[in-house]
Design a protein around this motif. Sequence first.
Motif, PDB file in Angstrom:
ATOM      1  N   ASP A  68      -7.939  -2.432 -12.836  1.00 35.57           N
ATOM      2  CA  ASP A  68      -8.771  -3.627 -13.029  1.00 35.57           C
ATOM      3  C   ASP A  68      -8.819  -4.771 -12.084  1.00 35.57           C
ATOM      4  O   ASP A  68      -9.733  -5.840 -12.153  1.00 35.57           O
ATOM      5  CB  ASP A  68      -8.528  -4.414 -14.510  1.00 35.57           C
ATOM      6  CG  ASP A  68      -8.636  -3.367 -15.636  1.00 35.57           C
ATOM      7  OD1 ASP A  68      -9.587  -2.565 -15.463  1.00 35.57           O
ATOM      8  OD2 ASP A  68      -8.060  -3.544 -16.662  1.00 35.57           O
ATOM      9  N   HIS A  69      -7.969  -4.620 -11.092  1.00 35.28           N
ATOM     10  CA  HIS A  69      -7.598  -5.713 -10.168  1.00 35.28           C
ATOM     11  C   HIS A  69      -7.697  -5.109  -8.678  1.00 35.28           C
ATOM     12  O   HIS A  69      -8.228  -5.809  -7.747  1.00 35.28           O
ATOM     13  CB  HIS A  69      -6.414  -6.586 -10.323  1.00 35.28           C
ATOM     14  CG  HIS A  69      -6.284  -7.072 -11.614  1.00 35.28           C
ATOM     15  ND1 HIS A  69      -6.807  -8.422 -11.891  1.00 35.28           N
ATOM     16  CD2 HIS A  69      -6.025  -6.895 -12.903  1.00 35.28           C
ATOM     17  CE1 HIS A  69      -6.641  -8.996 -13.144  1.00 35.28           C
ATOM     18  NE2 HIS A  69      -6.338  -7.800 -13.776  1.00 35.28           N
ATOM     19  N   ALA A  70      -6.932  -4.413  -8.390  1.00 32.77           N
ATOM     20  CA  ALA A  70      -6.772  -3.972  -7.008  1.00 32.77           C
ATOM     21  C   ALA A  70      -6.494  -2.603  -6.819  1.00 32.77           C
ATOM     22  O   ALA A  70      -5.496  -1.847  -7.427  1.00 32.77           O
ATOM     23  CB  ALA A  70      -5.779  -4.921  -6.292  1.00 32.77           C
ATOM     24  N   GLN A  71      -7.235  -1.822  -5.905  1.00 32.52           N
ATOM     25  CA  GLN A  71      -6.992  -0.443  -5.665  1.00 32.52           C
ATOM     26  C   GLN A  71      -6.417  -0.273  -4.130  1.00 32.52           C
ATOM     27  O   GLN A  71      -6.197   0.823  -3.654  1.00 32.52           O
ATOM     28  CB  GLN A  71      -8.235   0.360  -5.733  1.00 32.52           C
ATOM     29  CG  GLN A  71      -8.872   0.616  -7.056  1.00 32.52           C
ATOM     30  CD  GLN A  71      -9.446  -0.775  -7.643  1.00 32.52           C
ATOM     31  OE1 GLN A  71     -10.147  -1.485  -7.026  1.00 32.52           O
ATOM     32  NE2 GLN A  71      -9.134  -1.198  -8.830  1.00 32.52           N
ATOM     33  N   SER A  72      -5.979  -1.215  -3.579  1.00 35.25           N
ATOM     34  CA  SER A  72      -5.275  -1.005  -2.338  1.00 35.25           C
ATOM     35  C   SER A  72      -4.148  -2.377  -2.215  1.00 35.25           C
ATOM     36  O   SER A  72      -4.626  -3.441  -2.723  1.00 35.25           O
ATOM     37  CB  SER A  72      -6.040  -1.166  -1.183  1.00 35.25           C
ATOM     38  OG  SER A  72      -7.096  -2.344  -1.130  1.00 35.25           O
ATOM     39  N   VAL A  73      -3.281  -2.234  -1.202  1.00 29.82           N
ATOM     40  CA  VAL A  73      -2.470  -3.355  -1.076  1.00 29.82           C
ATOM     41  C   VAL A  73      -2.020  -3.359   0.474  1.00 29.82           C
ATOM     42  O   VAL A  73      -1.919  -2.186   1.338  1.00 29.82           O
ATOM     43  CB  VAL A  73      -1.032  -3.280  -1.817  1.00 29.82           C
ATOM     44  CG1 VAL A  73      -0.519  -1.828  -1.620  1.00 29.82           C
ATOM     45  CG2 VAL A  73      -0.160  -4.671  -1.607  1.00 29.82           C
ATOM     46  N   GLN A  74      -1.991  -4.721   1.085  1.00 27.27           N
ATOM     47  CA  GLN A  74      -1.753  -4.514   2.591  1.00 27.27           C
ATOM     48  C   GLN A  74      -0.638  -5.608   2.702  1.00 27.27           C
ATOM     49  O   GLN A  74      -0.099  -6.414   2.313  1.00 27.27           O
ATOM     50  CB  GLN A  74      -2.887  -5.359   3.406  1.00 27.27           C
ATOM     51  CG  GLN A  74      -4.034  -4.360   3.612  1.00 27.27           C
ATOM     52  CD  GLN A  74      -5.233  -5.068   4.153  1.00 27.27           C
ATOM     53  OE1 GLN A  74      -6.126  -5.621   3.739  1.00 27.27           O
ATOM     54  NE2 GLN A  74      -5.254  -4.870   5.417  1.00 27.27           N
ATOM     55  N   PHE A  75       0.452  -5.177   3.562  1.00 23.74           N
ATOM     56  CA  PHE A  75       1.711  -5.910   3.802  1.00 23.74           C
ATOM     57  C   PHE A  75       1.433  -6.379   5.077  1.00 23.74           C
ATOM     58  O   PHE A  75       0.900  -5.878   6.112  1.00 23.74           O
ATOM     59  CB  PHE A  75       2.756  -4.978   3.916  1.00 23.74           C
ATOM     60  CG  PHE A  75       3.238  -4.549   2.471  1.00 23.74           C
ATOM     61  CD1 PHE A  75       2.878  -4.844   1.262  1.00 23.74           C
ATOM     62  CD2 PHE A  75       4.160  -3.412   2.671  1.00 23.74           C
ATOM     63  CE1 PHE A  75       3.132  -4.087   0.087  1.00 23.74           C
ATOM     64  CE2 PHE A  75       4.570  -2.880   1.247  1.00 23.74           C
ATOM     65  CZ  PHE A  75       3.865  -3.216   0.152  1.00 23.74           C
ATOM     66  N   ILE A  76       1.365  -7.889   5.402  1.00 20.66           N
ATOM     67  CA  ILE A  76       1.351  -8.670   6.650  1.00 20.66           C
ATOM     68  C   ILE A  76       2.450  -9.370   6.996  1.00 20.66           C
ATOM     69  O   ILE A  76       3.071 -10.079   6.081  1.00 20.66           O
ATOM     70  CB  ILE A  76       0.219  -9.496   6.656  1.00 20.66           C
ATOM     71  CG1 ILE A  76      -1.102  -8.621   5.952  1.00 20.66           C
ATOM     72  CG2 ILE A  76      -0.183 -10.027   7.751  1.00 20.66           C
ATOM     73  CD1 ILE A  76      -1.663  -9.138   4.586  1.00 20.66           C
ATOM     74  N   THR A  77       2.895  -9.554   8.129  1.00 22.96           N
ATOM     75  CA  THR A  77       3.860 -10.407   8.569  1.00 22.96           C
ATOM     76  C   THR A  77       3.320 -11.657   8.986  1.00 22.96           C
ATOM     77  O   THR A  77       2.306 -11.782   9.567  1.00 22.96           O
ATOM     78  CB  THR A  77       4.752  -9.810   9.861  1.00 22.96           C
ATOM     79  OG1 THR A  77       5.711 -10.892  10.118  1.00 22.96           O
ATOM     80  CG2 THR A  77       3.829  -9.536  11.078  1.00 22.96           C
ATOM     81  N   THR A 104      -4.901  -6.414  -2.304  1.00 24.74           N
ATOM     82  CA  THR A 104      -3.824  -7.260  -2.794  1.00 24.74           C
ATOM     83  C   THR A 104      -3.183  -7.557  -1.390  1.00 24.74           C
ATOM     84  O   THR A 104      -3.140  -6.582  -0.556  1.00 24.74           O
ATOM     85  CB  THR A 104      -2.606  -6.768  -3.709  1.00 24.74           C
ATOM     86  OG1 THR A 104      -3.304  -6.457  -5.056  1.00 24.74           O
ATOM     87  CG2 THR A 104      -1.716  -7.833  -3.863  1.00 24.74           C
ATOM     88  N   LEU A 105      -3.084  -8.713  -0.975  1.00 18.47           N
ATOM     89  CA  LEU A 105      -2.180  -9.158   0.415  1.00 18.47           C
ATOM     90  C   LEU A 105      -0.952  -9.663   0.144  1.00 18.47           C
ATOM     91  O   LEU A 105      -0.664 -10.670  -0.902  1.00 18.47           O
ATOM     92  CB  LEU A 105      -3.149 -10.133   1.104  1.00 18.47           C
ATOM     93  CG  LEU A 105      -4.628  -9.882   1.267  1.00 18.47           C
ATOM     94  CD1 LEU A 105      -5.260 -10.995   1.949  1.00 18.47           C
ATOM     95  CD2 LEU A 105      -4.963  -8.705   2.224  1.00 18.47           C
TER      96      LEU A 105
END
Length: 251
Positions: free
Chosen positions: A144-153, A174-175
């Motif tokens: 219901d909220h996020a189908q992907s996620v990214q990791f960032i420095t 999601t970040l």
Amino acid sequence: MSTNAVNANQGGFVSLVGAGPGDPDLLTVKGYRVIQQAEVLVYDRLVSEEILAIANPEAERIYVGKQLDFHCVPQDQINQILVEKAQQGKRVVRLKGGDSFIFGRGGEELEELSEHNISFEVVPGITAAAGATSYAGIPLTHRDHAQSVQFITGHIQKNGQEIQWSSLAQPNNTLVFYMGLKQCRHIQANLIEQGIDVDMPCAIIENGTRKEQRVFTGKLSELANLAEQAVSPALIVVGSVTSLHDKLKWF
């Protein structure tokens, strides 16, 4: 069994071990065993005393901790320590918080070992993004909220290149920003500039998975203010999944 593991008895050997995000119970079984077998332990600031206590009391311990704006031992010197100890025929454990291959510079250290024909293995650890958010009751993905996620420095890259902010402004995403506490105002401004709603829920997780854990939640427009309440180590999460914290928090 890998070629590197087969060669472990023919001379020095380095195990690159991820210690997890803080809670010592999240260390993997293999990580536990390898630490016990170490003759030399080269470890970072975020490795807990409980995990260090697993090592043989006779093992040599070398602290190479890093923290914001201060490096106890420069990276090239850490690389040299690993090479020298392995060349002495020692079984070395390079122990890092989280996972060594996610913003842990583990790849750089293994490249140096490879150039010196030193055998090694990698023992993964639970990365902060997975551990801290789980303990905060914030699922990284949710139908219901996020189908992907990214990791960032949150750190400026070695070549000075800026984050590609436009690539982060994706719907249902999601970040997760590592090491970005001092950059929160910059992060906030750039995400809003790229069109992310100022009311987008966000969270800062301080000391994730540790008994001192604290979670600060608010809107993207409040991110810089939230950062003023938190201390390092902290993880920044931006996305509607953070709105689930109050319902799912358990730790």
